[in-house]
Design a protein around this motif. Structure first.
Motif, PDB file in Angstrom:
ATOM      1  N   TYR A 168       0.810  -1.208   0.000  1.00  0.00           N
ATOM      2  CA  TYR A 168       0.000   0.000   0.000  1.00  0.00           C
ATOM      3  C   TYR A 168       0.849   1.267   0.000  1.00  0.00           C
ATOM      4  O   TYR A 168       0.371   2.349  -0.331  1.00  0.00           O
ATOM      5  N   ASP A 169       2.119   1.150   0.373  1.00  0.00           N
ATOM      6  CA  ASP A 169       2.969   2.324   0.533  1.00  0.00           C
ATOM      7  C   ASP A 169       3.594   2.800  -0.774  1.00  0.00           C
ATOM      8  O   ASP A 169       4.171   3.892  -0.824  1.00  0.00           O
ATOM      9  N   LEU A 170       3.521   2.020  -1.842  1.00  0.00           N
ATOM     10  CA  LEU A 170       4.146   2.418  -3.107  1.00  0.00           C
ATOM     11  C   LEU A 170       3.390   3.597  -3.719  1.00  0.00           C
ATOM     12  O   LEU A 170       2.170   3.554  -3.855  1.00  0.00           O
ATOM     13  N   GLN A 171       4.133   4.620  -4.110  1.00  0.00           N
ATOM     14  CA  GLN A 171       3.528   5.854  -4.610  1.00  0.00           C
ATOM     15  C   GLN A 171       3.733   5.992  -6.116  1.00  0.00           C
ATOM     16  O   GLN A 171       4.545   5.291  -6.725  1.00  0.00           O
ATOM     17  N   LEU A 172       3.008   6.924  -6.714  1.00  0.00           N
ATOM     18  CA  LEU A 172       3.205   7.236  -8.123  1.00  0.00           C
ATOM     19  C   LEU A 172       4.588   7.852  -8.326  1.00  0.00           C
ATOM     20  O   LEU A 172       5.070   8.624  -7.492  1.00  0.00           O
ATOM     21  N   THR A 173       5.207   7.511  -9.443  1.00  0.00           N
ATOM     22  CA  THR A 173       6.449   8.171  -9.827  1.00  0.00           C
ATOM     23  C   THR A 173       6.112   9.544 -10.424  1.00  0.00           C
ATOM     24  O   THR A 173       4.942   9.862 -10.677  1.00  0.00           O
ATOM     25  N   LEU A 174       7.157  10.339 -10.696  1.00  0.00           N
ATOM     26  CA  LEU A 174       6.936  11.623 -11.351  1.00  0.00           C
ATOM     27  C   LEU A 174       6.295  11.417 -12.719  1.00  0.00           C
ATOM     28  O   LEU A 174       5.352  12.127 -13.094  1.00  0.00           O
ATOM     29  N   ASP A 175       6.796  10.424 -13.456  1.00  0.00           N
ATOM     30  CA  ASP A 175       6.186  10.119 -14.755  1.00  0.00           C
ATOM     31  C   ASP A 175       4.723   9.714 -14.583  1.00  0.00           C
ATOM     32  O   ASP A 175       3.869  10.083 -15.396  1.00  0.00           O
ATOM     33  N   GLY A 176       4.445   8.961 -13.522  1.00  0.00           N
ATOM     34  CA  GLY A 176       3.079   8.530 -13.272  1.00  0.00           C
ATOM     35  C   GLY A 176       2.149   9.698 -12.995  1.00  0.00           C
ATOM     36  O   GLY A 176       1.004   9.721 -13.466  1.00  0.00           O
ATOM     37  N   CYS A 177       2.635  10.667 -12.243  1.00  0.00           N
ATOM     38  CA  CYS A 177       1.830  11.862 -11.947  1.00  0.00           C
ATOM     39  C   CYS A 177       1.564  12.664 -13.218  1.00  0.00           C
ATOM     40  O   CYS A 177       0.431  13.086 -13.482  1.00  0.00           O
ATOM     41  N   GLN A 178       2.592  12.851 -14.002  1.00  0.00           N
ATOM     42  CA  GLN A 178       2.443  13.629 -15.231  1.00  0.00           C
ATOM     43  C   GLN A 178       1.532  12.916 -16.227  1.00  0.00           C
ATOM     44  O   GLN A 178       0.724  13.546 -16.914  1.00  0.00           O
ATOM     45  N   LEU A 179       1.654  11.597 -16.288  1.00  0.00           N
ATOM     46  CA  LEU A 179       0.825  10.828 -17.209  1.00  0.00           C
ATOM     47  C   LEU A 179      -0.652  10.917 -16.836  1.00  0.00           C
ATOM     48  O   LEU A 179      -1.509  11.103 -17.704  1.00  0.00           O
ATOM     49  N   ALA A 180      -0.959  10.767 -15.549  1.00  0.00           N
ATOM     50  CA  ALA A 180      -2.359  10.821 -15.117  1.00  0.00           C
ATOM     51  C   ALA A 180      -2.982  12.174 -15.478  1.00  0.00           C
ATOM     52  O   ALA A 180      -4.121  12.233 -15.972  1.00  0.00           O
ATOM     53  N   LYS A 181      -2.249  13.237 -15.249  1.00  0.00           N
ATOM     54  CA  LYS A 181      -2.776  14.570 -15.554  1.00  0.00           C
ATOM     55  C   LYS A 181      -2.960  14.765 -17.063  1.00  0.00           C
ATOM     56  O   LYS A 181      -3.988  15.270 -17.522  1.00  0.00           O
ATOM     57  N   ALA A 182      -1.952  14.327 -17.838  1.00  0.00           N
ATOM     58  CA  ALA A 182      -2.039  14.481 -19.294  1.00  0.00           C
ATOM     59  C   ALA A 182      -3.164  13.634 -19.872  1.00  0.00           C
ATOM     60  O   ALA A 182      -3.876  14.052 -20.787  1.00  0.00           O
ATOM     61  N   TRP A 183      -3.361  12.440 -19.335  1.00  0.00           N
ATOM     62  CA  TRP A 183      -4.415  11.550 -19.815  1.00  0.00           C
ATOM     63  C   TRP A 183      -5.790  12.130 -19.504  1.00  0.00           C
ATOM     64  O   TRP A 183      -6.704  12.093 -20.337  1.00  0.00           O
ATOM     65  N   GLY A 184      -5.964  12.698 -18.315  1.00  0.00           N
ATOM     66  CA  GLY A 184      -7.226  13.336 -17.975  1.00  0.00           C
ATOM     67  C   GLY A 184      -7.550  14.483 -18.901  1.00  0.00           C
ATOM     68  O   GLY A 184      -8.697  14.654 -19.342  1.00  0.00           O
ATOM     69  N   ASN A 185      -6.543  15.279 -19.234  1.00  0.00           N
ATOM     70  CA  ASN A 185      -6.724  16.417 -20.131  1.00  0.00           C
ATOM     71  C   ASN A 185      -7.104  15.939 -21.525  1.00  0.00           C
ATOM     72  O   ASN A 185      -8.068  16.417 -22.131  1.00  0.00           O
ATOM     73  N   PHE A 186      -6.344  14.979 -22.028  1.00  0.00           N
ATOM     74  CA  PHE A 186      -6.571  14.458 -23.378  1.00  0.00           C
ATOM     75  C   PHE A 186      -7.936  13.781 -23.482  1.00  0.00           C
ATOM     76  O   PHE A 186      -8.661  13.947 -24.462  1.00  0.00           O
ATOM     77  N   LEU A 187      -8.273  13.017 -22.452  1.00  0.00           N
ATOM     78  CA  LEU A 187      -9.539  12.286 -22.453  1.00  0.00           C
ATOM     79  C   LEU A 187     -10.725  13.237 -22.537  1.00  0.00           C
ATOM     80  O   LEU A 187     -11.675  13.017 -23.301  1.00  0.00           O
ATOM     81  N   SER A 188     -10.671  14.312 -21.773  1.00  0.00           N
ATOM     82  CA  SER A 188     -11.768  15.272 -21.787  1.00  0.00           C
ATOM     83  C   SER A 188     -11.882  15.974 -23.138  1.00  0.00           C
ATOM     84  O   SER A 188     -12.976  16.156 -23.671  1.00  0.00           O
ATOM     85  N   LYS A 189     -10.731  16.349 -23.694  1.00  0.00           N
ATOM     86  CA  LYS A 189     -10.747  17.048 -24.977  1.00  0.00           C
ATOM     87  C   LYS A 189     -11.216  16.152 -26.112  1.00  0.00           C
ATOM     88  O   LYS A 189     -12.075  16.529 -26.917  1.00  0.00           O
ATOM     89  N   MET A 190     -10.668  14.954 -26.173  1.00  0.00           N
ATOM     90  CA  MET A 190     -10.920  14.100 -27.327  1.00  0.00           C
ATOM     91  C   MET A 190     -12.305  13.463 -27.303  1.00  0.00           C
ATOM     92  O   MET A 190     -12.884  13.184 -28.353  1.00  0.00           O
ATOM     93  N   THR A 191     -12.839  13.207 -26.130  1.00  0.00           N
ATOM     94  CA  THR A 191     -14.172  12.601 -26.063  1.00  0.00           C
ATOM     95  C   THR A 191     -15.263  13.642 -25.912  1.00  0.00           C
ATOM     96  O   THR A 191     -16.439  13.330 -26.102  1.00  0.00           O
TER      97      THR A 191
END
Length: 245
Positions: A44-67
Motif C-alpha cells: 500500500y505504501d508504493l507511490q506514483l512516480t513523477l512520470d506517473g503523476c504527469q501521465l495521469a494529468k495528461a491523460w485526464g486532459n486528453f480524455l476530456s478534450k478528445m471525447t
C-alpha cells in the motif's frame, strides 16, 4: 508531457466509444508507481512516480478534450496512488475546455483488497504470497481459494458499485480507479475468459470503458471496450457463472 507512456490500447478505445448521448464510465488501474521487488505484489505504501503523476494529468486532459465528455463523478481505492491518479486526472480534465464541473474523489473500500474479493485475509493471504497476483486471480476465477467470495458475487458487487455511480446524461463520464487484481477479475468475467495469461494483465493507467443498458442492475446489459474490442454481457449471465468441469 506527451502520452508516450500511456498504453496504446487506451487511444484505440477512444475511437470505439459510443455516441455522446450515451454516458460512460472509465474503470482504470492507477498510473505508474514505484517498482515492487515482491512476487507480483505491491504494498500500500508504493507511490506514483513523477512520470506517473504527469501521465495521469495528461491523460485526464486528453480524455476530456478528445471525447468531449465531462468527468462528473469519481470513486477510488483508498490507497494513495489511486487517489492521486484520480485527482490528477480530474485536474488535467479541468484544464481542458470540456471540463467545468467540480468533482470530489470518493474513497471506496470495494476498490481495494481486502474488501472486494477477499472476505478473510488470514485465509487468503498465504495463497497470494505463494501464487503471485496472476495465479491468485486465476484461483479466484475458478473458485479454488479459501477466504474469497464466490467469483460471480465478487465481480457483481464491484459492477453494482459502478452501476450506482454511472452518469445519467449525455457527454458525461465517470471515473473509477482501482488496482490490477480487481480490474483483472472484472475483465476475465466480462470477456468470458476462464483463465488469464500474463498478456491479459492490465497495465498501469490502462482501463476498460463501460456503460449499462437497462433500468435496473439485475436485468441490465453491460457494454465494454477493452484493447480495441467492443463487447457486451448481461448481469444475469455473470450471476449464473459456474466453474467449468
Amino acid at each position: 508531457m506527451s502520452l508516450t507512456l500511456l498504453p496504446p490500447t487506451m487511444l484505440q478505445a477512444i475511437e470505439l466509444l459510443p455516441e455522446k448521448n450515451i454516458p460512460v464510465t472509465l474503470f482504470t488501474r492507477h498510473s505508474i508507481r514505484d517498482v515492487t521487488t515482491k512476487k507480483g505484489l505491491a504494498g500500500y505504501d508504493l507511490q506514483l512516480t513523477l512520470d506517473g503523476c504527469q501521465l495521469a494529468k495528461a491523460w485526464g486532459n486528453f480524455l476530456s478534450k478528445m471525447t468531449q465528455r465531462h468527468i462528473v463523478s469519481c470513486i477510488s481505492s483508498p490507497i494513495q496512488r489511486c487517489l492521486d491518479t484520480a485527482s490528477l486526472m480530474i485536474e488535467g480534465a479541468k484544464e481542458s475546455a470540456g471540463s467545468i464541473v467540480p468533482v470530489e474523489v470518493i474513497s471506496q473500500g470495494l476498490l481495494v483488497e481486502p474488501g472486494s474479493l477477499v472476505v478473510d485475509i488470514e485465509k487468503a493471504s498465504p495463497f497470494f504470497q505463494e501464487k503471485g497476483a496472476l495465479g491468485f486471480i486465476n484461483g479466484f476465477i475458478s473458485n479454488e481459494l479459501p477466504g474469497m467470495k464466490h467469483a460471480s458475487i465478487g465481480v457483481c458487487d464491484i459492477l453494482q458499485l459502478l452501476y450506482s455511480r454511472h452518469p445519467l446524461y449525455e457527454a458525461e463520464l465517470a471515473l473509477a480507479v482501482t488496482h490490477d487484481t480487481i480490474l483483472a477479475a472484472i475483465l476475465a468475467f466480462i470477456t468470458k475468459k476462464s483463465y488469464l495469461k500474463e498478456c491479459d494483465w492490465p497495465n498501469m493507467m490502462e482501463g476498460v470503458f463501460i456503460w449499462f443498458e437497462g433500468d435496473s442492475f439485475d436485468t441490465c446489459i453491460l457494454h465494454w471496450i477493452w484493447r480495441g474490442e467492443r463487447g457486451f454481457i448481461s448481469v444475469e449471465e455473470i450471476r449464473a457463472y459456474k466453474k467449468s468441469p
